[in-house]
Scaffold this active site. Sequence first.
Site, PDB file in Angstrom:
ATOM      1  N   TYR A 197       0.696  -1.445  -0.023  1.00  0.00           N
ATOM      2  CA  TYR A 197      -0.100  -0.316   0.238  1.00  0.00           C
ATOM      3  C   TYR A 197       0.640   1.394   0.370  1.00  0.00           C
ATOM      4  O   TYR A 197       0.164   2.683  -0.236  1.00  0.00           O
ATOM      5  CB  TYR A 197      -0.794   0.554   0.929  1.00  0.00           C
ATOM      6  CG  TYR A 197      -2.189  -0.423   0.680  1.00  0.00           C
ATOM      7  CD1 TYR A 197      -2.856  -1.916   0.893  1.00  0.00           C
ATOM      8  CD2 TYR A 197      -3.341   0.337   0.728  1.00  0.00           C
ATOM      9  CE1 TYR A 197      -3.401  -2.273   0.206  1.00  0.00           C
ATOM     10  CE2 TYR A 197      -4.670  -0.054   1.098  1.00  0.00           C
ATOM     11  CZ  TYR A 197      -4.463  -1.355   0.549  1.00  0.00           C
ATOM     12  OH  TYR A 197      -5.800  -2.012   0.303  1.00  0.00           O
ATOM     13  N   LYS A 216       2.159 -15.385   2.350  1.00  0.00           N
ATOM     14  CA  LYS A 216       2.357 -15.997   0.833  1.00  0.00           C
ATOM     15  C   LYS A 216       4.047 -16.298   1.362  1.00  0.00           C
ATOM     16  O   LYS A 216       4.506 -16.074   0.510  1.00  0.00           O
ATOM     17  CB  LYS A 216       2.082 -14.753  -0.042  1.00  0.00           C
ATOM     18  CG  LYS A 216       2.326 -15.850  -1.170  1.00  0.00           C
ATOM     19  CD  LYS A 216       0.985 -17.196  -1.805  1.00  0.00           C
ATOM     20  CE  LYS A 216       0.952 -17.477  -2.761  1.00  0.00           C
ATOM     21  NZ  LYS A 216       0.333 -18.800  -2.812  1.00  0.00           N
ATOM     22  N   ASP A 247      -4.249 -18.027   0.495  1.00  0.00           N
ATOM     23  CA  ASP A 247      -5.425 -18.850  -0.542  1.00  0.00           C
ATOM     24  C   ASP A 247      -5.262 -19.243   0.149  1.00  0.00           C
ATOM     25  O   ASP A 247      -6.906 -19.779   0.388  1.00  0.00           O
ATOM     26  CB  ASP A 247      -4.504 -19.246  -1.367  1.00  0.00           C
ATOM     27  CG  ASP A 247      -2.618 -19.409  -1.312  1.00  0.00           C
ATOM     28  OD1 ASP A 247      -2.863 -20.099   0.000  1.00  0.00           O
ATOM     29  OD2 ASP A 247      -2.679 -20.745  -2.668  1.00  0.00           O
ATOM     30  N   ASP A 275      -7.187  -6.803   3.817  1.00  0.00           N
ATOM     31  CA  ASP A 275      -7.997  -5.828   3.578  1.00  0.00           C
ATOM     32  C   ASP A 275      -8.676  -6.522   2.618  1.00  0.00           C
ATOM     33  O   ASP A 275     -10.272  -6.939   2.517  1.00  0.00           O
ATOM     34  CB  ASP A 275      -7.394  -4.700   2.291  1.00  0.00           C
ATOM     35  CG  ASP A 275      -8.673  -3.993   0.897  1.00  0.00           C
ATOM     36  OD1 ASP A 275      -9.137  -3.939   1.526  1.00  0.00           O
ATOM     37  OD2 ASP A 275      -8.288  -4.646  -0.434  1.00  0.00           O
ATOM     38  N   ASP A 317     -13.029  -8.463   3.460  1.00  0.00           N
ATOM     39  CA  ASP A 317     -14.063  -8.542   2.863  1.00  0.00           C
ATOM     40  C   ASP A 317     -14.171  -9.607   3.435  1.00  0.00           C
ATOM     41  O   ASP A 317     -16.001  -9.935   3.518  1.00  0.00           O
ATOM     42  CB  ASP A 317     -13.979  -7.651   1.918  1.00  0.00           C
ATOM     43  CG  ASP A 317     -13.836  -6.618   1.421  1.00  0.00           C
ATOM     44  OD1 ASP A 317     -13.813  -5.225   2.125  1.00  0.00           O
ATOM     45  OD2 ASP A 317     -14.779  -5.592   0.702  1.00  0.00           O
TER      46      ASP A 317
HETATM   47  C1  IPM Z   1     -10.679  -0.510   3.438  1.00  0.00           C
HETATM   48  C2  IPM Z   1     -10.809   0.130   2.107  1.00  0.00           C
HETATM   49  C3  IPM Z   1      -9.860   1.143   1.497  1.00  0.00           C
HETATM   50  C4  IPM Z   1      -8.141  -0.221   1.961  1.00  0.00           C
HETATM   51  C5  IPM Z   1      -9.516   1.929   1.038  1.00  0.00           C
HETATM   52  C6  IPM Z   1     -10.744   2.701   0.503  1.00  0.00           C
HETATM   53  C7  IPM Z   1      -8.659   2.311   0.621  1.00  0.00           C
HETATM   54  O1  IPM Z   1     -11.006  -0.939   1.521  1.00  0.00           O
HETATM   55  O2  IPM Z   1     -10.649   0.172   4.623  1.00  0.00           O
HETATM   56  O3  IPM Z   1     -10.927  -1.970   3.356  1.00  0.00           O
HETATM   57  O4  IPM Z   1      -8.166  -0.653   1.036  1.00  0.00           O
HETATM   58  O5  IPM Z   1      -8.041   0.222   3.037  1.00  0.00           O
HETATM   59 MG    MG Z   2     -11.038  -2.812   2.164  1.00  0.00          MG
END
Ligand code: IPM
Ligand code: MG
Length: 354
Positions: A138, A189, A221, A245, A249
């Site tokens: 990042y 990884k 993975d 990240d 999700d």
């Molecule tokens: C998160 C989001 C952010 C990230 C984006 C919006 C920059 O996806 O907080 O997970 O990738 O960290």
């Molecule tokens: Mg995110």
Amino acid sequence: MKIAVLPGDGIGPEIVAQAVKVLAALRSDGLKIELENGHIGGAGYDAAGDPFPAATEKLAKESDAILLGAVGGYQYDNLPRPMRPEQGLLRIRKGLGLFANLRPAMVYPELVNASSLKPELVSGLDIMILRELTGDIYFGQPRGIRTLENGERQGFDTMHYSESEIRRVAHVGFQSAMKRGKKLCSVDKANVLDTSMFWREIVSEVAKEYREVELSHMYVDNAAMQLVRAPKQFDVILTGNIFGDILSDEASMLTGSIGMLPSASLDANNKGLYEPCHGSAPDIAGKDIANPLATILSVAMMMRYTFAADDVAQRIEAAVRKTLQQGLRTGDIYEAGTQKIGCAAMGDAVVASL
Ligand code: IPM
Ligand code: MG
């Protein structure tokens, strides 16, 4: 408690307004809460030509905690990268040294049917994803788009982790495991990436200071697969910025809706930024249908981690539980037999339960 309030874009202002109702209710109960608003993301760009305006940076640095909604919107998609809303988020994380990102994924018994997985796989689920937030690919330099000698263009980024970055987040991981189920799974990884090989080495070293915690390592993975195969095998998952990240999700869907997931991003002194895990959802902005519970639960995390007020945190969490028990649902967690309400009504209902 000096709290900076940064609603941001899209549904940000609506959901943050509900969390502010909760803070206002706590203030009338006697908590000394001071709120001050600022702009971030697209709202920062609109107000000051910068997704992380200097005034916001100053406010954030002077505050004990920051409550943030979400950033991003279609109208900003074609801006040059430094002006894009996401940069506001990345800069506040980096600028304030908020390296430890806690993303709990918990399944409420009331919402077990909202999960995309079978109830028996997720019922009682309670995992904590600890994502390193200020390093990795990042922020690694160099990065960019360059033209090679043969004239072909190439995009490139750099992944790296320094020893101190790994060490400090590993400590947070082990300490968090000590307070929970005493299991830590470090995700990397290492079969392909040198950065990950090093990550694994340092995490294993830090583990020697926490003999009571059972440490395991897993390739990312496989972790992605295990999260949907048997998520209850995990207690704390410790991982780097980009893997975290993605996995956070994925984990959110186990709980039924990303609209339920709070997060905390902490520095070395537990100063923190609190935001829902979800984005700004511009497609539903302004319609009063967004789920404010992740933002309200982020306030609970704020009370727990920055203000060490576990009793207040539990009170907020209990109010959310009670509201769900009453059968009240926003659209994302609605199912037959419950009552669908809007964002503002959900905020009011939580305040009433509180
Ligand atoms: C998160 C989001 C952010 C990230 C984006 C919006 C920059 O996806 O907080 O997970 O990738 O960290
Ligand atoms: Mg995110």
